[in-house]
Design an enzyme around this catalytic site. Structure first.
Site, PDB file in Angstrom:
ATOM      1  CB  SER A 126      -0.946   0.010   1.206  1.00  0.00           C
ATOM      2  OG  SER A 126      -2.058  -0.821   0.968  1.00  0.00           O
TER       3      SER A 126
ATOM      4  CE  LYS B  73      -4.591   1.887  -0.495  1.00  0.00           C
ATOM      5  NZ  LYS B  73      -3.954   0.618  -0.064  1.00  0.00           N
TER       6      LYS B  73
ATOM      7  CB  SER C 134      -4.332   1.810   4.000  1.00  0.00           C
ATOM      8  OG  SER C 134      -3.516   1.309   2.968  1.00  0.00           O
TER       9      SER C 134
ATOM     10  CE  LYS D   1      -1.483   4.116   2.687  1.00  0.00           C
ATOM     11  NZ  LYS D   1      -1.375   2.963   3.612  1.00  0.00           N
TER      12      LYS D   1
END
Length: 432
Positions: A75, A78, A139, A265
């Site tokens: 993730s 992203k 997320s 993140k």
């Protein structure tokens, strides 16, 4: 003729200088890229597959472990989706309050409880701001996919945009198949065509640092969202409580006031393990760290944050960030010789405000200009070359240059060019 002997000697000297210049040899020893891939890795034992720490502004490398090795990024993907979203808003192709509806494949992903998500519903409308916040905080995979769908018209078209964007940043080894970081096959009908269902997005820790650096540089407002530990996602009277997967934020389990992290993140899949790109301000500078392939026993395992704290602690103890304003002069490189100038030299200083992380090794930080002279005329504030820095015998290196970190130098004053007759006089009798 009165000048004949002097002219002859001057001509011979000129030929000799040209000959030496054409045969010049550089005596600097290059630092190869593979050396910066594991920069000071022997000084800190991190329990991760790869890692890197850089200055967010300059890209100065402070630590690296297998930083060029490509691995699944999950993730952390992203952040590219978010960058393209912010870019679309800046270019007025999207607006924060614009409402969009999810497709059936996106709804299917968004309601799979095995993935991180907010439960998007068919027929419901969501603002771009809602989807953006859900992508960064929860997320949310479906939300990230819907952002991509809105920007490009389809998942495939958006993935192609993502690939083009990372190439613009000089990232050539990336493999991208999904906007959210899930394995390709997990997207059902939205899987990237012609690609194995188990294929995952892969990049290196260095690549991720470049993405974080560009995101913060171009859209620093992203930190206003990544720093949020909690936020409500509201949908037709129903509220989903979002909690940030970055547990180092204040109010969450791995918060430590010594490391006041405000982004960026996390990422987790079976293949990726636990990953985290973090950022923190320290002594007036901003640090970006990346750890990839940390242990992930289950959803309660804090290993990636423990390793990030170890890395940040190492940087804080081993370096002292020195921030210098534009125009600051560097010891050892305060002037440059000017050929055919009104004045023989011109004073130099930093082109822009710059932070150098000075190794805490007791050695003096020194600068050297990449050239010895420059042709007149020179105007004030003109870029005249690049500084490179050393601490003792150790070069300060960066993401863009493993052989040294280039920092622009400018002229602090103008220096005009003398006329033809003065140049002839100097050529015959010496002087600049």
């Amino acid at each position: 003729m009165f000048f004949s002997k002097k002219v002859k000697r001057a001509f011979i000297s000129l030929v000799a200088v040209i000959s030496l210049a054409s045969c010049g040899v550089a005596f600097t020893t290059p630092v190869h890229a593979d050396a910066t891939s594991s920069y000071h890795a022997d000084q800190l034992n991190l329990d991760v597959k790869s890692a890197i720490a850089i200055d967010s502004n300059s890209g100065q490398i402070l630590y690296a472990k297998n930083a060029d090795k490509t691995l699944p990024i999950a993730s952390m993907t992203k952040l590219v989706t978010v960058y393209l979203t912010l870019q679309a808003i800046k270019n007025k192709k999207l607006s924060w309050d614009q409402k969009v509806k999810p497709t059936a494949p996106i709804v299917k992903v968004a309601n799979n409880t095995e993935y991180s998500n907010v439960p998007l519903k068919m027929g419901h409308s969501y603002t771009i701001k809602q989807l953006y916040q859900a992508t960064l905080i929860e997320s949310a995979n479906g939300a990230a996919m819907l952002l991509g769908q809105t920007i490009a018209g389809s998942q495939k078209a958006f993935i192609d945009q993502m690939r083009q964007q990372v190439k613009k940043w000089g990232i050539e080894d990336a493999k991208i198949y999904t906007a959210c970081g899930l394995p390709n096959g997990n997207l059902g009908k939205d899987a990237y065509p012609g690609i194995n269902k188990n294929a995952e997005n892969t990049m290196s820790a260095k690549d991720m640092a470049i993405i974080g650096q560009n995101l913060i540089k171009d859209f620093p407002e992203v930190l206003n969202t990544t720093k949020l530990a909690h936020l409500d996602f509201k949908d037709n009277g129903k509220t989903t409580k979002m909690a940030n997967f970055n547990w180092m934020l204040k109010g969450l389990s791995q918060y430590d006031k010594a490391y006041p992290v405000d982004g960026l993140k996390t990422g987790t899949t079976d293949a990726a393990g636990a990953c985290f790109i973090g950022t923190v301000e320290h002594s007036g500078a901003r640090l970006i760290t990346v750890v990839m392939g940390a242990r992930h026993r289950d959803g309660t395992d804090p290993s990636r944050f423990i390793q990030t704290k170890k890395l940040m602690n190492f940087i804080f103890n081993q370096y002292r960030p020195i921030t210098m304003t534009a125009g600051s002069q560097m010891n050892g490189a305060k002037t440059i010789e000017v050929t055919d100038g009104d004045n023989a030299t011109t004073n130099l200083g930093l082109k822009n405000k710059t932070t150098i992380w000075d190794p805490a090794d007791g050695k003096t930080l020194v600068a050297k200009l990449d050239k010895k002279s420059i042709e007149a005329p020179i105007v004030k504030d003109q870029t005249v070359g690049d500084y490179q820095f050393k601490s003792g015998n150790e070069k300060i290196v960066s993401l863009s240059n493993p052989n040294g970190m280039n920092v622009k130098a400018k002229a602090l004053s103008a220096n005009g060019k003398v006329n033809f007759f003065v140049r002839i006089w100097r050529w015959l009798f010496g002087g600049r």
